[in-house]
Scaffold this active site. Sequence first.
Site, short mmCIF file in Angstrom:
data_model
loop_
_atom_site.label_atom_id
_atom_site.label_comp_id
_atom_site.label_asym_id
_atom_site.label_seq_id
_atom_site.Cartn_x
_atom_site.Cartn_y
_atom_site.Cartn_z
N ASP A 58 21.30 50.07 30.92
CA ASP A 58 21.36 51.49 30.87
C ASP A 58 21.59 52.31 32.00
OD1 ASP A 58 19.23 51.63 27.85
OD2 ASP A 58 20.98 50.37 28.38
N GLU A 60 23.18 51.34 34.87
CA GLU A 60 24.28 51.18 35.33
C GLU A 60 25.48 52.04 34.51
OE1 GLU A 60 24.44 46.85 37.48
OE2 GLU A 60 24.06 46.84 35.32
N TYR A 61 25.12 51.93 33.19
CA TYR A 61 26.08 52.95 32.16
C TYR A 61 25.98 54.21 32.38
CZ TYR A 61 27.42 55.26 28.06
OH TYR A 61 28.14 56.12 27.31
N SER A 107 20.03 66.87 23.57
CA SER A 107 19.77 65.49 24.26
C SER A 107 18.77 65.99 25.62
CB SER A 107 20.89 64.73 24.84
OG SER A 107 21.68 64.20 23.90
N GLU A 141 5.07 63.38 28.68
CA GLU A 141 4.59 62.25 27.63
C GLU A 141 5.57 61.10 27.73
OE1 GLU A 141 6.48 64.77 24.03
OE2 GLU A 141 4.71 65.57 24.92
N LYS A 143 8.67 58.56 26.94
CA LYS A 143 10.08 58.76 25.96
C LYS A 143 10.15 57.39 25.32
CE LYS A 143 14.84 59.61 26.79
NZ LYS A 143 15.39 58.83 25.93
N ASP A 145 11.24 54.90 22.66
CA ASP A 145 12.57 54.10 22.60
C ASP A 145 12.94 53.58 21.25
OD1 ASP A 145 15.13 53.55 23.35
OD2 ASP A 145 14.57 51.53 24.43
N ARG A 164 19.14 61.97 13.96
CA ARG A 164 19.74 63.07 14.83
C ARG A 164 21.28 63.31 14.51
NH1 ARG A 164 22.72 62.98 19.54
NH2 ARG A 164 22.14 64.99 20.83
N GLU A 202 10.07 60.45 16.84
CA GLU A 202 10.70 59.33 17.21
C GLU A 202 10.19 58.05 16.29
OE1 GLU A 202 12.90 59.62 19.62
OE2 GLU A 202 13.60 57.57 20.04
N TYR A 254 7.08 64.90 18.66
CA TYR A 254 6.67 65.56 19.97
C TYR A 254 7.28 66.88 20.13
CZ TYR A 254 11.23 63.11 20.16
OH TYR A 254 12.57 62.65 19.89
N LYS A 358 13.71 58.48 33.67
CA LYS A 358 14.06 57.11 33.33
C LYS A 358 13.23 55.89 34.21
CE LYS A 358 17.21 56.76 30.75
NZ LYS A 358 17.70 56.40 29.45
N CYS A 452 16.86 12.72 46.23
CA CYS A 452 16.08 14.00 47.02
C CYS A 452 17.18 14.66 47.96
CB CYS A 452 14.78 13.48 47.73
SG CYS A 452 14.25 14.85 48.77
N CYS A 455 15.41 14.16 51.83
CA CYS A 455 15.04 12.62 52.37
C CYS A 455 16.05 11.51 51.66
CB CYS A 455 13.46 12.52 52.30
SG CYS A 455 12.90 11.86 50.68
N CYS A 470 10.24 14.08 44.07
CA CYS A 470 10.55 13.17 45.12
C CYS A 470 9.22 12.50 45.68
CB CYS A 470 11.00 13.90 46.57
SG CYS A 470 11.01 13.17 48.09
N CYS A 475 8.50 12.99 53.10
CA CYS A 475 9.86 13.65 53.01
C CYS A 475 9.51 15.03 53.71
CB CYS A 475 10.06 14.08 51.64
SG CYS A 475 11.36 15.23 51.38
#
Length: 715
Positions: A58, A60-61, A107, A141, A143, A145, A164, A202, A254, A358, A452, A455, A470, A475
């Site tokens: 998320d 990265e998005y 949002s 408080e 978030k 999910d 929503r 939620e 909330y 986040k 191995c 050895c 091994c 060794c």
Amino acid sequence: MYTAEAQRALYELSKTLLYAPQGIPSDETAAERMENLRSVIRYHEWRYYALNDPVISDFEYDQLYKQLEALERQHPELVVPDSPTQRVSSDLTEEINQVAHLTPMLSLDNSYDAHDLFEFDAAVKRLAALPPNALVEYAVEPKFDGGTIALVYENDRLVRAATRGNGLVGDEITANIRTVRSVPLQAPFSKYGIAKAELRGEAIIRKDVFEEINAARQAAGESLFANPRNAATGGLRMKDPKEAASRGLEAFVYQLAYAVDAQGRSVLEKFPTHAEALAMLEQIGFKVPLAQAGPTGLPERRLCRGIREVIDFCEAWQAQRESYPYEIDGMVVKVNALDVQERCGYTAHHPRWAVAFKFKAKQATTRLRDVEFQVGKTGAVTPVAKLEPVQLAGVTIQNVSLHNEDFIRSKDIRIGDYVLVERAGDVIPYIVKVLDHLRDGSERPIQFPSHCPVCHSPLVKLADEAVWRCENADCEAQVLQRLIFHTSKNAMDIEGMGESTIIRFYQLGWLRSIADIYRLDYEKIAQLEGFGKKSAANLRKAIEKAKQNPIHRLLNSLSIHHLGQKSSKLLAAQVEHVLDLAQWDLERYQQIKDIGPVLAQNVYRFFHNPSNLEMLKTMEALGVNLRQTAEDRRPSSAVEGPLVGRTILFTGTLSTLTREQAEARAAAAGATIASGVSKNLNILVVGEKAGSKLRKAQELGTVEIWTEEEFLKRI
Ligand code: IVH
């Protein structure tokens, strides 16, 4: 919808846009960059919403989305109507009735670190015309999910519930919400002069309930939910309320978003702060984030004075999120006072008086470049995946253990695969799954070696074990790992003798067996680059000190398979001299409680191998203690934990823990709880309004005085 090839290209492009913008052609125009961003964002939205199977985190998005937003702000003329940013996200379903919300559902803007929160705080003060050094009061408080819901009450009765939707209009889900026990069907709003109200909250499913639901679905041969949120949002939209009821939904409320009296006049001013509105809702029977400490040791809602306190609270929650029974993906920070909220105002998208903090992503995707086979101190050969470096919960990950051959086979992991890695809490990162739809046929199966890698002796797999071993005790890899373990913290604890020093001495030919550690030539060490007289002298001191260790440390340091800290203590309590163990027969070991047949066998073998006995005798001749000490004789119950052997006492009011919780945690960390301040007390943890105990401890001068925060950090 997308071919494997297209998916792969979009995935690569996403990673380039995120992490390697230098790889983008320098003549790329803003319009081209925006088109690239739009196409990758559309792809990730499809994976997320349509397939429930995202291939990037998320976080990265969000970063991709933000890049696009920023460019669109710079080039408004290049914004196209079908850009992902131009769509108000919608979860509308056609068969369900739609209803308009009484006020729009906005949002939240996102923040990711302390810096973002400082900026948010500065913006709040600017907008509300407060002095820059003012301490704004924030309500903080979790978030949650799950699925957002809006509840309408008229004349003390629940009359309507909705999702929503697009923020203005949502799906009507009243029948399903009526099955949710934590949503009261009646509530005495009229006591507060409220004739009609709209609440926001939620709907979520506890993590353990979610596991049960999935287990039942698996048993019934049904498809599994990817996460509790999907199970919750799906549950809200079930056609049959009985099915919705079977999901074990709960609802946190909330926000009091709308409240009017019988004449239709707003009565929101009666609750001049968010905290007061929540307290009222709690009072009349709603499940709201609680102000008392819960299972995490933290309260769900807290009023914070100033942004510093907000940051501390958010970070404390980030560290505790795994022990919370619900999935949360961050914290929500809201200006507490409604008049300050009003002065801050709104954008079309979110209120300017609130922000989501986040948490760091626990999952990320990356590519498995290669597999290396590492030989451990007892010869176990572990496959380790070499990954393209990726950020996970705040650290860069490039190696993850693949455990053993069975693990690799069961997940069908291949070299060149794209994989989803997860790091939950402090847990070591691991591979969750392979993204096999991104395969292009060039992936190669992982070949487990038959010999191995160090050895070259043949590897052996015992019938009841998953690992290949091994068996050559000489060794090189094993010898080195044993040396490294011998000096480590839980074993002989020799400061200044870490992994890199051991490897260096080993390469110089100074170390072949652990006995060699006790006959190092300090003159030569002093001449090494990076050492000098002083470091050499310090190392000598540390080694001389280690020679006096109790024998349970020595036993643990020998790398006998399955013999750990605990069982070493059990053995040490039974012998006057380590070499007495050479006289024991197998049965004698098994008479010790908690020592099983496999461990007994391993210790027996070790002490009947002449070269091991030779090594121990040499160590003794070099001054290493092999005789039982007073510490070895002491019975050990809580043998592990950062506070072992220390006495602790709590005084004053703690802010995140109750006294019982604090004492339980201290005991779990190995401490003994003291009854009062005396010479025997080691640590006093002080909360608010600490009195005579603190004074007395200060007078004694021998007691360490900790804050609650410090206590939490230490444990
Ligand atoms: S307050 C105008 N508080 O987060 C601000 N939202 O992007 C209203 N959420 O879908 C939101 N926990 O459903 C608020 N304690 C909380 C929340 C919360 C979860 C969700 C909300 C919305 C999203 C905001």
